[in-house]
Structures are given as structure tokens and as C-alpha cells.
Design a protein around this motif. Structure first.
Motif, PDB file in Angstrom:
ATOM      1  N   ALA A 239      -9.497  61.202  -4.007  1.00  0.00           N
ATOM      2  CA  ALA A 239      -8.743  59.940  -4.307  1.00  0.00           C
ATOM      3  C   ALA A 239      -9.613  58.791  -3.225  1.00  0.00           C
ATOM      4  O   ALA A 239      -9.428  57.573  -3.703  1.00  0.00           O
ATOM      5  CB  ALA A 239      -7.385  60.011  -3.424  1.00  0.00           C
ATOM      6  N   LEU A 240     -10.567  59.234  -2.410  1.00  0.00           N
ATOM      7  CA  LEU A 240     -11.376  58.514  -1.845  1.00  0.00           C
ATOM      8  C   LEU A 240     -12.589  58.406  -1.684  1.00  0.00           C
ATOM      9  O   LEU A 240     -13.145  59.990  -1.628  1.00  0.00           O
ATOM     10  CB  LEU A 240     -10.790  58.351  -0.358  1.00  0.00           C
ATOM     11  CG  LEU A 240      -9.463  57.683   0.130  1.00  0.00           C
ATOM     12  CD1 LEU A 240      -9.050  57.925   1.515  1.00  0.00           C
ATOM     13  CD2 LEU A 240      -9.619  56.252   0.102  1.00  0.00           C
ATOM     14  N   PRO A 241     -13.702  57.759  -1.503  1.00  0.00           N
ATOM     15  CA  PRO A 241     -14.941  58.144  -1.305  1.00  0.00           C
ATOM     16  C   PRO A 241     -15.337  58.579   0.197  1.00  0.00           C
ATOM     17  O   PRO A 241     -15.846  57.820   0.977  1.00  0.00           O
ATOM     18  CB  PRO A 241     -15.797  56.672  -1.730  1.00  0.00           C
ATOM     19  CG  PRO A 241     -14.888  55.944  -1.506  1.00  0.00           C
ATOM     20  CD  PRO A 241     -13.245  56.295  -1.530  1.00  0.00           C
ATOM     21  N   LEU A 242     -14.763  59.805   0.337  1.00  0.00           N
ATOM     22  CA  LEU A 242     -15.050  60.146   1.882  1.00  0.00           C
ATOM     23  C   LEU A 242     -16.740  60.262   2.046  1.00  0.00           C
ATOM     24  O   LEU A 242     -17.464  60.892   1.038  1.00  0.00           O
ATOM     25  CB  LEU A 242     -14.364  61.484   1.954  1.00  0.00           C
ATOM     26  CG  LEU A 242     -12.867  61.744   1.696  1.00  0.00           C
ATOM     27  CD1 LEU A 242     -12.709  63.395   2.140  1.00  0.00           C
ATOM     28  CD2 LEU A 242     -12.117  60.891   2.874  1.00  0.00           C
ATOM     29  N   THR A 243     -16.927  60.215   3.497  1.00  0.00           N
ATOM     30  CA  THR A 243     -18.516  60.433   3.727  1.00  0.00           C
ATOM     31  C   THR A 243     -18.683  61.474   4.630  1.00  0.00           C
ATOM     32  O   THR A 243     -19.642  61.855   4.831  1.00  0.00           O
ATOM     33  CB  THR A 243     -18.891  59.111   4.419  1.00  0.00           C
ATOM     34  OG1 THR A 243     -18.156  58.926   5.584  1.00  0.00           O
ATOM     35  CG2 THR A 243     -18.768  57.693   3.447  1.00  0.00           C
ATOM     36  N   GLY A 244     -17.396  62.186   5.110  1.00  0.00           N
ATOM     37  CA  GLY A 244     -17.630  63.363   6.118  1.00  0.00           C
ATOM     38  C   GLY A 244     -16.213  63.851   6.248  1.00  0.00           C
ATOM     39  O   GLY A 244     -15.269  62.904   6.128  1.00  0.00           O
ATOM     40  N   VAL A 245     -16.130  64.840   7.168  1.00  0.00           N
ATOM     41  CA  VAL A 245     -14.960  65.576   7.633  1.00  0.00           C
ATOM     42  C   VAL A 245     -15.115  65.913   9.124  1.00  0.00           C
ATOM     43  O   VAL A 245     -16.228  65.998   9.483  1.00  0.00           O
ATOM     44  CB  VAL A 245     -14.771  67.021   6.697  1.00  0.00           C
ATOM     45  CG1 VAL A 245     -13.666  67.723   7.424  1.00  0.00           C
ATOM     46  CG2 VAL A 245     -14.824  66.662   5.209  1.00  0.00           C
ATOM     47  N   VAL A 246     -13.978  65.703   9.685  1.00  0.00           N
ATOM     48  CA  VAL A 246     -13.883  66.227  11.085  1.00  0.00           C
ATOM     49  C   VAL A 246     -12.845  67.316  11.281  1.00  0.00           C
ATOM     50  O   VAL A 246     -11.975  67.141  10.789  1.00  0.00           O
ATOM     51  CB  VAL A 246     -13.415  64.752  11.951  1.00  0.00           C
ATOM     52  CG1 VAL A 246     -13.379  65.284  13.448  1.00  0.00           C
ATOM     53  CG2 VAL A 246     -14.182  63.703  11.836  1.00  0.00           C
ATOM     54  N   LEU A 247     -13.323  68.399  11.583  1.00  0.00           N
ATOM     55  CA  LEU A 247     -12.720  69.650  11.698  1.00  0.00           C
ATOM     56  C   LEU A 247     -11.949  69.484  13.277  1.00  0.00           C
ATOM     57  O   LEU A 247     -12.691  69.549  14.369  1.00  0.00           O
ATOM     58  CB  LEU A 247     -13.225  70.826  11.576  1.00  0.00           C
ATOM     59  CG  LEU A 247     -13.404  71.289  10.361  1.00  0.00           C
ATOM     60  CD1 LEU A 247     -14.303  72.644  10.567  1.00  0.00           C
ATOM     61  CD2 LEU A 247     -12.108  71.493   9.473  1.00  0.00           C
ATOM     62  N   THR A 248     -10.453  69.426  13.467  1.00  0.00           N
ATOM     63  CA  THR A 248     -10.007  69.741  14.726  1.00  0.00           C
ATOM     64  C   THR A 248      -9.549  70.820  15.259  1.00  0.00           C
ATOM     65  O   THR A 248      -9.306  71.869  14.149  1.00  0.00           O
ATOM     66  CB  THR A 248      -8.959  68.702  14.824  1.00  0.00           C
ATOM     67  OG1 THR A 248      -7.846  68.654  13.806  1.00  0.00           O
ATOM     68  CG2 THR A 248      -9.426  66.989  14.457  1.00  0.00           C
ATOM     69  N   LYS A 249      -9.006  71.048  16.192  1.00  0.00           N
ATOM     70  CA  LYS A 249      -8.229  72.375  16.978  1.00  0.00           C
ATOM     71  C   LYS A 249      -9.041  73.560  16.798  1.00  0.00           C
ATOM     72  O   LYS A 249      -8.870  74.549  16.325  1.00  0.00           O
ATOM     73  CB  LYS A 249      -6.987  72.374  16.301  1.00  0.00           C
ATOM     74  CG  LYS A 249      -6.099  71.220  16.503  1.00  0.00           C
ATOM     75  CD  LYS A 249      -4.580  71.060  15.689  1.00  0.00           C
ATOM     76  CE  LYS A 249      -4.135  69.874  15.842  1.00  0.00           C
ATOM     77  NZ  LYS A 249      -2.760  69.823  15.056  1.00  0.00           N
ATOM     78  N   THR A 250     -10.466  73.384  16.470  1.00  0.00           N
ATOM     79  CA  THR A 250     -11.479  74.487  16.368  1.00  0.00           C
ATOM     80  C   THR A 250     -11.461  75.659  17.523  1.00  0.00           C
ATOM     81  O   THR A 250     -11.427  76.564  17.349  1.00  0.00           O
ATOM     82  CB  THR A 250     -12.999  74.080  16.171  1.00  0.00           C
ATOM     83  OG1 THR A 250     -13.242  73.452  17.359  1.00  0.00           O
ATOM     84  CG2 THR A 250     -13.149  73.166  14.917  1.00  0.00           C
ATOM     85  N   ASP A 251     -10.868  75.067  18.608  1.00  0.00           N
ATOM     86  CA  ASP A 251     -10.775  76.276  19.784  1.00  0.00           C
ATOM     87  C   ASP A 251      -9.599  77.123  19.430  1.00  0.00           C
ATOM     88  O   ASP A 251      -9.391  78.320  20.122  1.00  0.00           O
ATOM     89  CB  ASP A 251     -10.505  75.460  21.274  1.00  0.00           C
ATOM     90  CG  ASP A 251      -9.340  74.300  21.212  1.00  0.00           C
ATOM     91  OD1 ASP A 251      -9.172  73.793  19.800  1.00  0.00           O
ATOM     92  OD2 ASP A 251      -8.793  74.302  22.051  1.00  0.00           O
ATOM     93  N   GLY A 252      -8.743  76.714  18.826  1.00  0.00           N
ATOM     94  CA  GLY A 252      -7.323  77.632  18.204  1.00  0.00           C
ATOM     95  C   GLY A 252      -7.806  78.573  17.025  1.00  0.00           C
ATOM     96  O   GLY A 252      -6.815  79.129  16.668  1.00  0.00           O
ATOM     97  N   ASP A 253      -8.701  78.391  16.524  1.00  0.00           N
ATOM     98  CA  ASP A 253      -9.021  78.991  15.038  1.00  0.00           C
ATOM     99  C   ASP A 253     -10.254  80.162  15.112  1.00  0.00           C
ATOM    100  O   ASP A 253     -11.253  79.858  15.727  1.00  0.00           O
ATOM    101  CB  ASP A 253      -9.728  77.852  14.198  1.00  0.00           C
ATOM    102  CG  ASP A 253     -10.189  78.449  12.851  1.00  0.00           C
ATOM    103  OD1 ASP A 253      -9.574  79.744  12.562  1.00  0.00           O
ATOM    104  OD2 ASP A 253     -11.119  77.972  12.261  1.00  0.00           O
ATOM    105  N   ALA A 254      -9.793  81.253  15.197  1.00  0.00           N
ATOM    106  CA  ALA A 254     -10.333  82.427  15.638  1.00  0.00           C
ATOM    107  C   ALA A 254     -11.240  82.946  14.424  1.00  0.00           C
ATOM    108  O   ALA A 254     -12.309  83.448  14.279  1.00  0.00           O
ATOM    109  CB  ALA A 254      -9.798  83.685  16.150  1.00  0.00           C
ATOM    110  N   ARG A 255     -10.728  82.377  13.301  1.00  0.00           N
ATOM    111  CA  ARG A 255     -11.395  82.781  11.986  1.00  0.00           C
ATOM    112  C   ARG A 255     -12.684  81.980  11.494  1.00  0.00           C
ATOM    113  O   ARG A 255     -13.633  82.509  11.037  1.00  0.00           O
ATOM    114  CB  ARG A 255     -10.287  82.822  10.974  1.00  0.00           C
ATOM    115  CG  ARG A 255      -9.277  83.857  11.259  1.00  0.00           C
ATOM    116  CD  ARG A 255      -7.897  83.710  10.244  1.00  0.00           C
ATOM    117  NE  ARG A 255      -7.481  82.282  10.298  1.00  0.00           N
ATOM    118  CZ  ARG A 255      -6.599  82.068   9.539  1.00  0.00           C
ATOM    119  NH1 ARG A 255      -6.119  82.788   8.502  1.00  0.00           N
ATOM    120  NH2 ARG A 255      -6.186  80.590   9.576  1.00  0.00           N
TER     121      ARG A 255
END
Length: 456
Positions: A239-255
Motif C-alpha cells: 500500500a505504501l512505498p516503505l523504505t524500511g522496517v523497525v522491529l520493536t519488543k525484540t527483547d521479549g522475542d526469544a524466537r
């Protein structure tokens, strides 16, 4: 992040490392284990299939079977392919445009978008020396506007005021005009989120994007949603011309499935990863360093950068001068060192960047709770100024009093004193023998593990 994946893969890689010779059967067995580990980490199936296929093609070719150290060669192949699937190298924000450079933040409600705006403002101000302004176009949640106002004050950047009666496009256009007049380098725009992707949300953010023409459009997504993170990012990127991604809450993601899937599925790079609620919990995403961490090789480069950014250089210089003059390292000095460690996230915050941490038994890792360093500081704070300057005064009755005052046990105080004596001995060697003396002291501390982890 990646704890479970690291644990699984590091065992597989360790078995291969010492092999004098690899066969196609060994490689098939290893790639089967890698496949299972990736699927358990909630990596999207197309990503797993592509990754395993690329590893197999390179592994069965000349690169591994004809290598002098085939086990290590295969580990390098796995590392290279993990790096490639995450984007090969860190991708910087493109701010090389006439000021103000507008960054539009998009994402679902609850992904941590507003907090990430504050973190990114701090990052750009401190690390890229930019004058940053923030604005909220989330007219549906007045609380989001107030939250951003509070965050802007915390990180000391200008906040452009807005309210729920205004239209998002009008808010942002006014903010751009104000940023121009104020000679602001970067304007970060927080947008409204929804609980799910819907037509109204997409239409609104498309209109906003068309009106303000941002140089960067970043999609903020919760890493804990695993494969869904990659699928949601894909819907937004269509839908949008994204230029990048920010991953949040990575400290709670063990996988870590999201980190390994997002780039492949969306074709957009992960630019930052966020941890915790604190405004300094944002890091540039380095695929090569992350791949090393997944394979339990540690991330020493990030550790060095963290030390450079967060250690008080003036205090470090004063301690170095004190030691060089042959003055005694006392408990005040130790407290300073512990404060610096706490600023870097404590023992738990540094652990995942150390090589070989995947081989540490889980029950030992669970003993590191994040309370170790504050507890040690509390013990030192319970001492008198005289005791801190002269630790030799600390007899049994004084240690019992200090334990009561700090809410710990005499055994905890004794353990702290043992660690202090090791540090004091190391500083003495450093003063007498320069760098060689310091290295010998470090080896002495690490050799016997100094009685294990603090307060285990």
C-alpha cells in the motif's frame, strides 16, 4: 532475541566444527536440523525453504567438501546465508535531502510506534548530530499526542503541538512549515494505528504520504508477532512505498522469526531494532552481526560500540590516572565501574553479545536476572565512606551490618568482597606491568570464573 534458535543451532554447529571431513550425509543431517530450528523459531516457510536450498547448494559444492576445515567452512556458509536473507548489511536512513527531511512512521496500534518516534529522535540527535522535531498526526488517540509530548521532553527535542480536532494532513503540513522556519534537519511524523489492517486506515495514510512526500517511510512492527510481523509488513509495503522496517519488543522475542522473515518477504530492509521502554533502547540493525549472534559467535563489534557510547570517558580517564600513579583501587572505584555496567544494561544486557553464550546451561543463564549489579551497588552504598576507602576494615560484624542495611545476606557481601579483591589485584598488575599486566590480571579473573556468576 534468538535465544531458542541460538541454543538449537549452536549445538549443531559445534558438532560440525571439529569434523575433519564432511560428507553429503553429514550436510543433509545438519541442514535438516537447521530447518527444524528455523521453523521452531517461527520463521516463514518460504524463507526457510529458500535459505536451506541456498545452504545446500553452497555446502555440497567445492566450497565446503574440498575445504581444509569443512566443519568451519559449513558454519561460514550458514552465517553468510543468514546474513544475506536479513539484508547483507546495515541500511542507513537517507537524510541527504533539503531540510527538513520528513520521516513517516506507520504501523498497527500497540506495535510501539510512538515510543519508537522518541527513540529515533534521540538516536538522530545524539549519533547523527541532527536537529530533530517530532509531531503526532494520531487524531484518534489524544493520549498518543500527550505521550509523544512527554517523550520529546525526555529526549530534549522540539514537539509540534496538535489536537484531535485537526486533520492529519493539515497537522503535518503546518509542522513542515514550522520545521523550515526553525532550521530543523529532520521531522519525524507519528501516524494513527489501528488494531488491524483496514481500508480506511490505508486510505488515510496513503493520502498523508502523498501530501508530505517523506524521504523515509518506516513500518514499525512488533517482533513478538513472528510470521505475522512479516505478513503485516508485506500488506503495508503493497500500500505504501516503505523504505524500511523497525522491529520493536525484540527483547521479549526469544524466537527471532520476524527478523529472519521480514526482509525476504517484503523486500524492505530492517533498519532498526527496539528493546524495552527506555528511550535509548534502539539499535541500528546489522544483519552480519545478528547472524553471528544466532550462531553463538557473539557480537563484539556492537559491544565495543556500546562501551564507546555509554561509558563516561572522563571517569574512566580519572581511574586510569589514579591506577597509573599507584593509588589503591577502592570500593568507590568499584561502584563507579558497576554504575557504568548498569548504564549498558547490566550483566543480562551484555550477555547476548558474548561469544559462546549458547553453550552456557539454561539454568545458569536464568540465574542472571538483571538484579545482580543493583544489588552489588546497594551493598557498597550501605558502607560508610571510611569503609569504602579502606575495605580492610570490613570485619564480620561490619559485614553483617552492611548485609542488613542493603537487604542482602552476609554471603552476598562476602561474594562482593571476593570480586572486589580480584578487581583490585587486576588494577595493581595494570599499574605495575602496563597493558601486559592488565591482560594477565584479566586472565586471572576469567581463568577460574571467579566463583561463577555474581549472586548465583
Amino acid at each position: 532475541m534468538f535465544e531458542s534458535l541460538t541454543q538449537r543451532l549452536s549445538g549443531t554447529m559445534e558438532r560440525l566444527r571439529g569434523r575433519g571431513r564432511l560428507t553429503e550425509e553429514n550436510i543433509r543431517e545438519a541442514t535438516r536440523e537447521v530447518r527444524i530450528a528455523l521453523l521452531e523459531a517461527d520463521v516463514a516457510l518460504p524463507v526457510v525453504q529458500a535459505l536451506i536450498e541456498r545452504i545446500k547448494v553452497r555446502a555440497v559444492g567445492q566450497e565446503v567438501l574440498k575445504s581444509l576445515t569443512p566443519g568451519q567452512a559449513l558454519i561460514k556458509v550458514v552465517r553468510d546465508e543468514l546474513t544475506a536473507v536479513m539484508g547483507a548489511q546495515a541500511t542507513e536512513l537517507d537524510l541527504n535531502v533539503p531540510a527538513p527531511a520528513v520521516i513517516l512512521m506507520a504501523g498497527l496500534q500497540g506495535a510501539g510506534k510512538t515510543t519508537t518516534v522518541g527513540k529515533l529522535a534521540k538516536h538522530l540527535k545524539e549519533r547523527r548530530k541532527k536537529k530533530v522535531m517530532v509531531v503526532s498526526a494520531d487524531v484518534y488517540r489524544p493520549a498518543a499526542i500527550e505521550q509523544l509530548r512527554t517523550l520529546a521532553a525526555q529526549v530534549d527535542v522540539p514537539f509540534f503541538a496538535s489536537d484531535a480536532s485537526q486533520k492529519p494532513v493539515d497537522i503535518v503540513r503546518a509542522a513542515i512549515d514550522d520545521a523550515r522556519r526553525s532550521y530543523v534537519d529532520v521531522l519525524i511524523v507519528d501516524t494513527a494505528g489501528r488494531l488491524a489492517i483496514d481500508e480506511a486506515m490505508m486510505a488515510e495514510i496513503k493520502a498523508l504520504h502523498a501530501a508530505v512526500d517523506p524521504v523515509e517511510t518506516l513500518f514499525v512492527v512488533d517482533a513478538m508477532t513472528g510470521q505475522d510481523a512479516a505478513n503485516t509488513a508485506k500488506a503495508f509495503s503493497e500500500a505504501l512505498p516503505l523504505t524500511g522496517v523497525v522491529l520493536t519488543k525484540t527483547d521479549g522475542d526469544a524466537r527471532g522469526g520476524a527478523a529472519l522473515s521480514v526482509r525476504y518477504i517484503t523486500g524492505r530492509p530492517i533498519k532498526f531494532i527496539g528493546t524495552g521502554e527506555k528511550v535509548d533502547g534502539l539499535d541500528v540493525f546489522h544483519p552480519d552481526r545478528v547472524a553471528s549472534r544466532i550462531l553463538d559467535m557473539g557480537d563484539v563489534l556492537s559491544l565495543v560500540e556500546q562501551v564507546e557510547q555509554q561509558v563516561d570517558k572522563d571517569k574512566a580517564q580519572k581511574l586510569a590516572e589514579k591506577v597509573a600513579k599507584g593509588k589503591k583501587f577502592d570500593l568507590n572505584d568499584m561502584r563507579e565501574q558497576l554504575d557504568q555496567m548498569q548504564n549498558m544494561g547490566g550483566i543480562a544486557g551484555l550477555m547476548d553479545k558474548l561469544p559462546g553464550i549458547g553453550q552456557v546451561p539454561e539454568h545458569m543463564k536464568q540465574q542472571v536476572t538483571g538484579k545482580e549489579v543493583p544489588r552489588m551497588i546497594a551493598i557498597i552504598n550501605s558502607m560508610t565512606k571510611k569503609e569504602r576507602r579502606n575495605p580492610a576494615l570490613l570485619n564480620g560484624s561490619r559485614r553483617a551490618r552492611i548485609a542488613r542495611g542493603s537487604g542482602t545476606t552476609p554471603a552476598d557481601v562476602n561474594r562482593l568482597m571476593k570480586q572486589y579483591l580480584q578487581m583490585e589485584k587486576m588494577m595493581g598488575k595494570m599499574a605495575r606491568g602496563g597493558m601486559k599486566g592488565m591482560m594477565r590480571g584479566l586472565q586471572g579473573m576469567m581463568g577460574g570464573r571467579g566463583g561463577g556468576m555474581p549472586f548465583r
